[in-house]
Write a protein that holds these residues in place. Sequence first.
Motif, PDB file in Angstrom:
ATOM      1  N   ARG A 254       8.801  13.304   6.937  1.00 52.40           N
ATOM      2  CA  ARG A 254       8.647  14.603   7.591  1.00 52.40           C
ATOM      3  C   ARG A 254       8.969  15.737   6.610  1.00 52.40           C
ATOM      4  NH1 ARG A 254       8.085  14.953  13.696  1.00 52.40           N
ATOM      5  NH2 ARG A 254       8.444  17.125  14.173  1.00 52.40           N
ATOM      6  N   LYS A 255       9.960  15.494   5.755  1.00 47.97           N
ATOM      7  CA  LYS A 255      10.372  16.528   4.794  1.00 47.97           C
ATOM      8  C   LYS A 255       9.587  16.440   3.487  1.00 47.97           C
ATOM      9  CE  LYS A 255      15.130  16.544   6.544  1.00 47.97           C
ATOM     10  NZ  LYS A 255      16.540  16.185   6.229  1.00 47.97           N
ATOM     11  N   ALA A 256       9.297  15.203   3.055  1.00 49.20           N
ATOM     12  CA  ALA A 256       8.626  14.999   1.757  1.00 49.20           C
ATOM     13  C   ALA A 256       7.447  14.054   1.968  1.00 49.20           C
ATOM     14  CB  ALA A 256       9.609  14.409   0.738  1.00 49.20           C
ATOM     15  N   PRO A 257       6.269  14.587   2.279  1.00 46.46           N
ATOM     16  CA  PRO A 257       5.105  13.724   2.546  1.00 46.46           C
ATOM     17  C   PRO A 257       4.757  12.851   1.350  1.00 46.46           C
ATOM     18  CG  PRO A 257       4.441  16.015   2.282  1.00 46.46           C
ATOM     19  CD  PRO A 257       5.938  16.009   2.354  1.00 46.46           C
ATOM     20  N   GLN A 258       4.081  11.756   1.640  1.00 46.68           N
ATOM     21  CA  GLN A 258       3.744  10.760   0.617  1.00 46.68           C
ATOM     22  C   GLN A 258       2.304  10.322   0.811  1.00 46.68           C
ATOM     23  OE1 GLN A 258       6.466   7.411   0.627  1.00 46.68           O
ATOM     24  NE2 GLN A 258       5.078   6.120  -0.540  1.00 46.68           N
ATOM     25  N   PHE A 259       1.635  10.013  -0.296  1.00 48.01           N
ATOM     26  CA  PHE A 259       0.276   9.498  -0.202  1.00 48.01           C
ATOM     27  C   PHE A 259       0.279   8.019   0.166  1.00 48.01           C
ATOM     28  CE2 PHE A 259      -1.115  13.071  -3.069  1.00 48.01           C
ATOM     29  CZ  PHE A 259      -2.036  13.607  -2.190  1.00 48.01           C
ATOM     30  N   TYR A 260      -0.696   7.640   0.962  1.00 49.71           N
ATOM     31  CA  TYR A 260      -1.006   6.229   1.188  1.00 49.71           C
ATOM     32  C   TYR A 260      -1.642   5.661  -0.073  1.00 49.71           C
ATOM     33  CZ  TYR A 260      -3.699   2.233   2.961  1.00 49.71           C
ATOM     34  OH  TYR A 260      -4.254   0.987   3.152  1.00 49.71           O
ATOM     35  N   ASN A 261      -1.346   4.390  -0.364  1.00 53.64           N
ATOM     36  CA  ASN A 261      -2.034   3.686  -1.440  1.00 53.64           C
ATOM     37  C   ASN A 261      -2.408   2.300  -0.951  1.00 53.64           C
ATOM     38  OD1 ASN A 261      -2.032   1.754  -3.945  1.00 53.64           O
ATOM     39  ND2 ASN A 261      -2.349   3.795  -4.783  1.00 53.64           N
ATOM     40  N   THR A 262      -3.662   1.927  -1.131  1.00 54.24           N
ATOM     41  CA  THR A 262      -4.170   0.665  -0.614  1.00 54.24           C
ATOM     42  C   THR A 262      -3.341  -0.523  -1.073  1.00 54.24           C
ATOM     43  OG1 THR A 262      -6.416   1.578  -0.566  1.00 54.24           O
ATOM     44  CG2 THR A 262      -6.225  -0.822  -0.534  1.00 54.24           C
ATOM     45  N   LEU A 263      -2.784  -0.432  -2.284  1.00 50.20           N
ATOM     46  CA  LEU A 263      -2.054  -1.570  -2.844  1.00 50.20           C
ATOM     47  C   LEU A 263      -0.545  -1.415  -2.742  1.00 50.20           C
ATOM     48  CD1 LEU A 263      -2.435  -4.265  -4.372  1.00 50.20           C
ATOM     49  CD2 LEU A 263      -2.273  -2.967  -6.509  1.00 50.20           C
ATOM     50  N   THR A 264      -0.022  -0.251  -3.051  1.00 47.87           N
ATOM     51  CA  THR A 264       1.424  -0.110  -3.237  1.00 47.87           C
ATOM     52  C   THR A 264       2.157   0.605  -2.111  1.00 47.87           C
ATOM     53  OG1 THR A 264       1.152   1.969  -4.460  1.00 47.87           O
ATOM     54  CG2 THR A 264       1.120  -0.075  -5.740  1.00 47.87           C
ATOM     55  N   ALA A 265       1.473   1.359  -1.274  1.00 45.21           N
ATOM     56  CA  ALA A 265       2.137   2.099  -0.196  1.00 45.21           C
ATOM     57  C   ALA A 265       1.281   2.025   1.055  1.00 45.21           C
ATOM     58  CB  ALA A 265       2.382   3.553  -0.600  1.00 45.21           C
ATOM     59  N   ASN A 266       1.331   0.865   1.706  1.00 44.43           N
ATOM     60  CA  ASN A 266       0.525   0.650   2.899  1.00 44.43           C
ATOM     61  C   ASN A 266       1.402   0.152   4.044  1.00 44.43           C
ATOM     62  OD1 ASN A 266       0.749  -2.288   2.657  1.00 44.43           O
ATOM     63  ND2 ASN A 266      -0.686  -2.089   0.946  1.00 44.43           N
ATOM     64  N   CYS A 267       0.793  -0.268   5.125  1.00 40.62           N
ATOM     65  CA  CYS A 267       1.545  -0.607   6.330  1.00 40.62           C
ATOM     66  C   CYS A 267       2.459  -1.807   6.136  1.00 40.62           C
ATOM     67  CB  CYS A 267       0.587  -0.865   7.494  1.00 40.62           C
ATOM     68  SG  CYS A 267      -0.488  -2.309   7.272  1.00 40.62           S
ATOM     69  N   THR A 268       2.159  -2.679   5.163  1.00 40.49           N
ATOM     70  CA  THR A 268       2.978  -3.867   4.949  1.00 40.49           C
ATOM     71  C   THR A 268       3.994  -3.676   3.840  1.00 40.49           C
ATOM     72  OG1 THR A 268       1.080  -5.218   5.634  1.00 40.49           O
ATOM     73  CG2 THR A 268       2.889  -6.352   4.543  1.00 40.49           C
ATOM     74  N   THR A 269       3.579  -3.085   2.725  1.00 37.25           N
ATOM     75  CA  THR A 269       4.504  -2.962   1.589  1.00 37.25           C
ATOM     76  C   THR A 269       5.691  -2.069   1.924  1.00 37.25           C
ATOM     77  OG1 THR A 269       3.157  -1.155   0.681  1.00 37.25           O
ATOM     78  CG2 THR A 269       2.715  -3.380  -0.137  1.00 37.25           C
ATOM     79  N   ILE A 270       5.481  -1.029   2.733  1.00 35.94           N
ATOM     80  CA  ILE A 270       6.593  -0.153   3.090  1.00 35.94           C
ATOM     81  C   ILE A 270       7.564  -0.873   4.018  1.00 35.94           C
ATOM     82  CG2 ILE A 270       7.179   1.944   4.381  1.00 35.94           C
ATOM     83  CD1 ILE A 270       4.770   3.251   3.105  1.00 35.94           C
ATOM     84  N   VAL A 271       7.041  -1.627   4.992  1.00 26.47           N
ATOM     85  CA  VAL A 271       7.912  -2.428   5.858  1.00 26.47           C
ATOM     86  C   VAL A 271       8.690  -3.431   5.025  1.00 26.47           C
ATOM     87  CG1 VAL A 271       7.951  -4.093   7.747  1.00 26.47           C
ATOM     88  CG2 VAL A 271       6.403  -2.144   7.855  1.00 26.47           C
ATOM     89  N   PHE A 272       8.016  -4.073   4.080  1.00 28.29           N
ATOM     90  CA  PHE A 272       8.671  -5.088   3.251  1.00 28.29           C
ATOM     91  C   PHE A 272       9.781  -4.478   2.409  1.00 28.29           C
ATOM     92  CE2 PHE A 272       9.011  -7.854  -0.480  1.00 28.29           C
ATOM     93  CZ  PHE A 272       9.214  -9.077   0.143  1.00 28.29           C
ATOM     94  N   SER A 273       9.535  -3.282   1.860  1.00 28.72           N
ATOM     95  CA  SER A 273      10.561  -2.656   1.036  1.00 28.72           C
ATOM     96  C   SER A 273      11.789  -2.317   1.862  1.00 28.72           C
ATOM     97  CB  SER A 273      10.004  -1.396   0.356  1.00 28.72           C
ATOM     98  OG  SER A 273       9.686  -0.409   1.310  1.00 28.72           O
ATOM     99  N   MET A 274      11.596  -1.927   3.133  1.00 31.02           N
ATOM    100  CA  MET A 274      12.740  -1.677   4.003  1.00 31.02           C
ATOM    101  C   MET A 274      13.474  -2.979   4.312  1.00 31.02           C
ATOM    102  SD  MET A 274      11.574   1.323   6.691  1.00 31.02           S
ATOM    103  CE  MET A 274      10.066   0.562   7.255  1.00 31.02           C
ATOM    104  N   ALA A 275      12.704  -4.040   4.585  1.00 30.96           N
ATOM    105  CA  ALA A 275      13.328  -5.329   4.911  1.00 30.96           C
ATOM    106  C   ALA A 275      14.090  -5.890   3.717  1.00 30.96           C
ATOM    107  CB  ALA A 275      12.257  -6.316   5.368  1.00 30.96           C
ATOM    108  N   GLN A 276      13.593  -5.670   2.503  1.00 32.77           N
ATOM    109  CA  GLN A 276      14.288  -6.167   1.308  1.00 32.77           C
ATOM    110  C   GLN A 276      15.690  -5.581   1.187  1.00 32.77           C
ATOM    111  OE1 GLN A 276      11.348  -5.290  -1.827  1.00 32.77           O
ATOM    112  NE2 GLN A 276      11.551  -7.418  -2.448  1.00 32.77           N
TER     113      GLN A 276
END
Length: 341
Positions: A254-276
Amino acid sequence: MQPSRKSKIIAVLRALGLSLVILIPSIFVGLALWYRAPGQGLFGLGDGSWLAAGLWAAYVVATLYYALFTWRRPLATGAFMLAMALAVMWWTAIKPQNYRYWMPEVANILAADIDGNMVTIKDVRNFTWRSLDDYDAKWDQRTYDIDTITSVDLFLSYWGMPAIAHTLVSFGFANGDHLVFSVEIRKEEGEVYSNLAGFFKEYELALIAADERDIIYLRTNVRGEDVYRYSIKAKPESMKALFLSYLNTGNTLRKAPQFYNTLTANCTTIVFSMAQAIVPGLHMDPRVILSGYLPEYMHERGGLNAPEGATLTDIKSAAAITAKARKINGADGYSRRIRAE
């Protein structure tokens, strides 16, 4: 004197290396111009595909001419390097934004106030869908006690290739409520998704909090996607930590928007990084990128709730909810009915 075989090989390798040095950045810059020049309003000239096409065509012709005829000339090489430097400056100047003409379903992203175990979430999506074009838009503010989280479910929604699925994570509460978090492409009005464009800063990220009767129902009963629900094995403190991680990520976006990336910043990789950050021992695996195979990875890591001795085939069969969901007339009782045996 005829050149030796060794010198010939060295010359070929040198030419090949030089070709790659020219080719790889040229392809990237060419695609970046194609995808970003129209929507970005390049050089302040406004939106227009004619501009992108013209820049792209001029760039391709100039690069080919340099690669084929003039790469040995110092002046031409200097011009090529200058063009690359200008392209890098332009590329790094493209920044994500939170203020565009968004599609209604991603018009808002969540924001949360956290006070101990009580959290208040603003902009929880609670649409009523009748078709893709016929819906009632509603955004709620909801308060949850994170000490009452009782379950975490992983939803995978398939629409084409078995290797690719959209990942959604749903938290269940003791009172029967369910709240889903979904990392989405924040498309603008009229924008169409492209996997290739997703590499080139074409879309921003949105973290949506939604009711299951909205976001899962949309996929099973309106879009006609094939959806599976997997129960995640996690301790209560891990569930709460993951929930809070979603809220903190939403506040950050909300404060610092981010670009989507097909490989590195998508619906799965972001969830995985939080779970890690919460579950020790998780490591990056190709099945995180190829999210359609994520249940196999989770099963191998002992991360799924399943009967003892159940095979992955058994687990997938039990996880399938699409047939049950499509028998539901309207979204009332949706969460309870898709979990019914």
